[in-house]
Design a protein around this motif. Structure first.
Motif, PDB file in Angstrom:
ATOM      1  N   ILE A 164       0.842  -1.204   0.000  1.00 42.36           N
ATOM      2  CA  ILE A 164       0.000   0.000   0.000  1.00 42.36           C
ATOM      3  C   ILE A 164       0.872   1.247   0.000  1.00 42.36           C
ATOM      4  O   ILE A 164       0.606   2.211  -0.734  1.00 42.36           O
ATOM      5  CB  ILE A 164      -0.953  -0.012   1.211  1.00 42.36           C
ATOM      6  N   ASP A 165       1.920   1.249   0.793  1.00 39.70           N
ATOM      7  CA  ASP A 165       2.827   2.396   0.818  1.00 39.70           C
ATOM      8  C   ASP A 165       3.499   2.580  -0.543  1.00 39.70           C
ATOM      9  O   ASP A 165       3.692   3.716  -1.001  1.00 39.70           O
ATOM     10  CB  ASP A 165       3.890   2.211   1.896  1.00 39.70           C
ATOM     11  N   GLU A 166       3.863   1.475  -1.171  1.00 42.96           N
ATOM     12  CA  GLU A 166       4.506   1.552  -2.487  1.00 42.96           C
ATOM     13  C   GLU A 166       3.537   2.090  -3.530  1.00 42.96           C
ATOM     14  O   GLU A 166       3.921   2.876  -4.419  1.00 42.96           O
ATOM     15  CB  GLU A 166       5.030   0.174  -2.877  1.00 42.96           C
ATOM     16  N   PHE A 167       2.258   1.717  -3.432  1.00 44.08           N
ATOM     17  CA  PHE A 167       1.269   2.304  -4.339  1.00 44.08           C
ATOM     18  C   PHE A 167       1.131   3.802  -4.095  1.00 44.08           C
ATOM     19  O   PHE A 167       1.069   4.602  -5.040  1.00 44.08           O
ATOM     20  CB  PHE A 167      -0.095   1.633  -4.192  1.00 44.08           C
ATOM     21  N   ASN A 168       1.069   4.201  -2.832  1.00 43.71           N
ATOM     22  CA  ASN A 168       0.941   5.631  -2.526  1.00 43.71           C
ATOM     23  C   ASN A 168       2.103   6.431  -3.091  1.00 43.71           C
ATOM     24  O   ASN A 168       1.940   7.580  -3.511  1.00 43.71           O
ATOM     25  CB  ASN A 168       0.844   5.835  -1.013  1.00 43.71           C
ATOM     26  N   HIS A 185      -6.203   1.912  -5.844  1.00 40.69           N
ATOM     27  CA  HIS A 185      -6.109   1.994  -4.390  1.00 40.69           C
ATOM     28  C   HIS A 185      -6.788   0.790  -3.744  1.00 40.69           C
ATOM     29  O   HIS A 185      -6.226   0.132  -2.857  1.00 40.69           O
ATOM     30  CB  HIS A 185      -6.769   3.305  -3.934  1.00 40.69           C
ATOM     31  N   VAL A 186      -7.995   0.493  -4.199  1.00 39.58           N
ATOM     32  CA  VAL A 186      -8.754  -0.632  -3.648  1.00 39.58           C
ATOM     33  C   VAL A 186      -8.052  -1.955  -3.971  1.00 39.58           C
ATOM     34  O   VAL A 186      -8.038  -2.878  -3.141  1.00 39.58           O
ATOM     35  CB  VAL A 186     -10.194  -0.619  -4.169  1.00 39.58           C
ATOM     36  N   GLN A 375      11.101   6.288   4.812  1.00 40.00           N
ATOM     37  CA  GLN A 375      10.397   6.178   6.092  1.00 40.00           C
ATOM     38  C   GLN A 375       8.898   5.991   5.905  1.00 40.00           C
ATOM     39  O   GLN A 375       8.179   5.721   6.874  1.00 40.00           O
ATOM     40  CB  GLN A 375      10.661   7.430   6.929  1.00 40.00           C
ATOM     41  N   ALA A 376       8.410   6.123   4.670  1.00 40.03           N
ATOM     42  CA  ALA A 376       6.984   5.978   4.402  1.00 40.03           C
ATOM     43  C   ALA A 376       6.587   4.540   4.093  1.00 40.03           C
ATOM     44  O   ALA A 376       5.407   4.257   3.949  1.00 40.03           O
ATOM     45  CB  ALA A 376       6.594   6.877   3.226  1.00 40.03           C
ATOM     46  N   VAL A 377       7.538   3.649   3.972  1.00 38.24           N
ATOM     47  CA  VAL A 377       7.247   2.302   3.477  1.00 38.24           C
ATOM     48  C   VAL A 377       7.431   1.253   4.574  1.00 38.24           C
ATOM     49  O   VAL A 377       8.484   1.174   5.205  1.00 38.24           O
ATOM     50  CB  VAL A 377       8.156   1.959   2.278  1.00 38.24           C
ATOM     51  N   GLY A 378       6.388   0.466   4.796  1.00 36.42           N
ATOM     52  CA  GLY A 378       6.497  -0.715   5.647  1.00 36.42           C
ATOM     53  C   GLY A 378       6.459  -0.461   7.130  1.00 36.42           C
ATOM     54  O   GLY A 378       6.856  -1.337   7.902  1.00 36.42           O
ATOM     55  N   ARG A 379       5.954   0.696   7.555  1.00 33.17           N
ATOM     56  CA  ARG A 379       5.960   0.991   8.994  1.00 33.17           C
ATOM     57  C   ARG A 379       4.556   1.130   9.582  1.00 33.17           C
ATOM     58  O   ARG A 379       4.364   0.833  10.758  1.00 33.17           O
ATOM     59  CB  ARG A 379       6.767   2.263   9.256  1.00 33.17           C
ATOM     60  N   LEU A 380       3.624   1.585   8.798  1.00 32.16           N
ATOM     61  CA  LEU A 380       2.252   1.712   9.290  1.00 32.16           C
ATOM     62  C   LEU A 380       1.532   0.367   9.166  1.00 32.16           C
ATOM     63  O   LEU A 380       1.602  -0.293   8.128  1.00 32.16           O
ATOM     64  CB  LEU A 380       1.491   2.766   8.485  1.00 32.16           C
TER      65      LEU A 380
END
Length: 529
Positions: A164-168, A185-186, A375-380
């Motif tokens: 999801i982060d990679e798509f964003n 997104h879906v 820092q946006a990838v794989g943490r949330l």
């Protein structure tokens, strides 16, 4: 998806999860010793050093949980794991493990009642937020306990879904509000759901189960009383915890308030209006800013309409990327950019003015820089985020409600902008893909309590809105409600005054010292050429 969460685009206050710098490490472990009040009494042991089982929860001391970045505050911590049932309706089923870290008080004679930290998100990692808490002095007189919320980065399983982060990140080059972007997104959400279901029961990741995890932690650690401090979504969890598990709570602090009875995509429109207006008003009241950027609110809303009708494409250079990155700015991007850019308030008027005069670079760089940061990838933990959103929020509103709420807040915005609530685009479609049962309607009950509570809001909060604090305080009979002006979502993260008020509150929960509010000044806004 962007969740209701604390900021992450500075070293100490960011828009994307990262380690927070600073804080003195190497506190002597002996400072953690506290008296454990237990039935049968008298035992004295350092908190978190004894393996113990109570009911179906077990705590075992051990190494500190993993973090994506070094966290200096953890160097003197006592750590371990809490093991609990994944789904308490099926207690003989799968068990999950939650990381625990206890940072000792700076004082050599700490108070016996520690503070437990509830992270934001949903889906942020509590252990990784330890530096924020310690930099803010939360451990001045008390040990501070951090535990992974289920599904988060330092828990097992971790439902982080980097796809999801990679798509964003890729989506910065797409039209934000386009139906085709929503379909992609879906698709990313559905892939996350499929991956999560192989390792977890997606329906067990929610506020009710998380609140029970914290209740179990208090008991298994042998703590008679503790204090709760929750930020952002952690305030939703804290209010749920107060309602369902009030025993053993001495006091509660909530900052960036999100009441469970109001939570949803619709609410984000009101929050955005409040945060934007607070910032625009501060500029208007500063003569130099008002002269250079008159009618900033009107300019911003005009730009939203124009960009939605004719999206602008540019390229920017992003640190760590070898080639320029394509960025598309439409009305939805501009709204979401400002929702987070309130944390960089001093530069907002100049950025809007530059865009109005044909220069989108500052805004495009900030928008892309956040999405494309490592820092946006794989943490949330998207698995926890959707577990909360799709069982506790979306069943109690519909897509028409979101559009109506947007129109009340921003009557001039096009429908395509209003359909995608700030921070939560395509949420209802995502939740249909996530496919978990709705929570009982009682999850939406107003929290009523006489537990002393600090209800803290921020004047520039465009993520949860300052009015939520006053709303929550109405049914908390021993609450102190404060609004810290000129700062954005989660005042504790960037305001020394908010930090001082919080420390004062835990010292005296019914009479905190709020005197520092009187001396606060607005930022000095940047004045461009």
């Amino acid at each position: 998806m962007m969740s209701i969460r604390p900021p992450q685009h500075r070293r100490t206050v960011r828009w994307l999860p990262a380690a927070l710098a600073g804080a003195t490490a190497g506190v002597l472990v002996v400072g953690l010793a506290v008296t454990l009040a237990r039935a049968g009494g008298g035992a004295v042991a350092p908190l978190g050093t004894v393996a113990r089982t109570v009911g179906d929860a077990r705590f075992v001391p051990g190494p500190c949980p993993r973090t994506a970045d070094p966290i200096p505050a953890l160097e003197g911590a006592r750590c371990g794991t809490l093991t609990v049932p994944e789904n308490r309706a099926h207690r003989k089923g799968r068990r999950i493990t939650l990381g625990v870290a206890i940072v000792p008080a700076a004082s050599s004679r700490p108070a016996p009642d520690p503070v437990v930290w509830f992270a934001g998100g949903p889906g942020d990692d509590s252990i990784s937020e330890a530096q924020l808490a310690i930099d803010g002095g939360l451990n001045r007189d008390r040990d501070v306990i951090f535990m992974s919320q289920r599904g988060t980065y330092s828990a097992d399983p971790a439902l982080t879904c980097a796809n999801i982060d990679e798509f964003n990140a890729r989506a910065v080059g797409l039209v934000y509000d386009a139906p085709s972007t929503g379909q992609l997104h879906v698709k990313a959400t559905r892939t996350c759901r499929e991956q999560s279901a192989k390792r977890a029961d997606p329906s067990a990741y929610n506020s009710t189960e998380s609140a029970a995890d914290y209740a179990a932690l208090r008991v298994v650690l042998g703590i008679e009383q503790w204090n709760v401090f929750g930020i952002s979504y952690g305030t939703d969890l804290a209010l749920t915890y107060m309602h369902k598990h009030p025993k053993g709570i001495r006091s509660v602090g909530i900052d960036g308030v999100l009441p469970p009875s109001l939570a949803g995509a619709s609410l984000t429109w009101s929050a955005a209006r409040q945060g934007f207006d607070g910032l625009f008003k501060a500029c208007a009241e500063q003569p130099a800013c008002n002269r250079r950027y008159p009618n900033l609110s009107g300019t911003f809303e005009r730009l939203v309409r124009e960009l939605e009708a004719r999206p602008l494409t540019t390229t920017v250079t992003v640190p760590g990327r070898p080639t320029p990155v394509k960025v598309v700015l439409d009305g939805g991007v501009l709204v979401n950019w400002l929702t987070s850019a309130t944390h960089l308030a001093a530069g907002v008027p100049r950025s809007i003015d530059e865009l109005a005069h044909g220069n989108p670079q500052r805004i495009a760089e900030q928008w892309a820089g956040g999405k494309l940061s490592p820092q946006a990838v794989g943490r949330l933990a998207h698995g926890l985020a959707y577990g909360v959103f799709c069982s506790e929020w979306t069943p109690f509103e519909n897509e028409t409600d979101v559009i109506r709420a947007g129109r009340r807040a921003f009557p001039s915005f096009p429908r395509s902008v209003l359909a995608n609530a700030p921070q939560l685009p395509f949420l209802h479609a995502d939740c249909r893909a996530w496919d978990v049962p709705a929570a009982p309607r009682s999850i939406r009950n107003v929290t009523r309590s006489d537990i002393p509570t600090l209800v803290m809001s921020a004047g520039f909060d465009a993520q949860t809105g300052a009015s939520n604090g006053a709303y929550a305080a109405r049914t908390l009979s021993r609450s102190t409600s404060v609004t810290v002006p000129y700062v954005a979502h989660v005042a504790f993260a960037e305001s020394p005054c908010a930090q001082a008020i919080t420390a004062s509150f835990f010292d005296s929960p019914t009479a905190p010292n709020t005197g520092c509010l009187a001396g606060l000044q607005p930022p000095e806004f940047e004045i461009g050429p």
